[in-house]
Design a protein around this motif. Sequence first.
Motif: not given
Length: 101
Positions: A83-101
């Motif tokens: 969970x995170x509040x505020x705007x995040x860039x695509x590459x940051x979000x992709x790194x976070x998502x990769x941990x759960x794929x």
Amino acid sequence: MKNCMSFQEIINAETPVLVDFYATWCGPCKVQAPILEDLSKRVGDQARILKIDVDKNPAVADKYGIQGVPTLMIFKNGKVVWRQSGVMQSNQLQKVLQQYI
């Protein structure tokens, strides 16, 4: 074509779901929208991206304690894993998502 699955059915899936809790009047939310579109193209079918308008879905926003928008959450198998509040860039979000794929 609209998907008829409920929010609960979607977040209960094994596929990670990034949920963007947003509001139409929110400036940062408008900045986040194209970032999520880009991310969606990058991750394809490996993850789902869902936008929830807090003004139209107050019960869902309340259930997850959304106090500020945008708030981004990743669900996997029905559980909040990030969970995170505020705007995040695509590459940051992709790194976070990769941990759960």
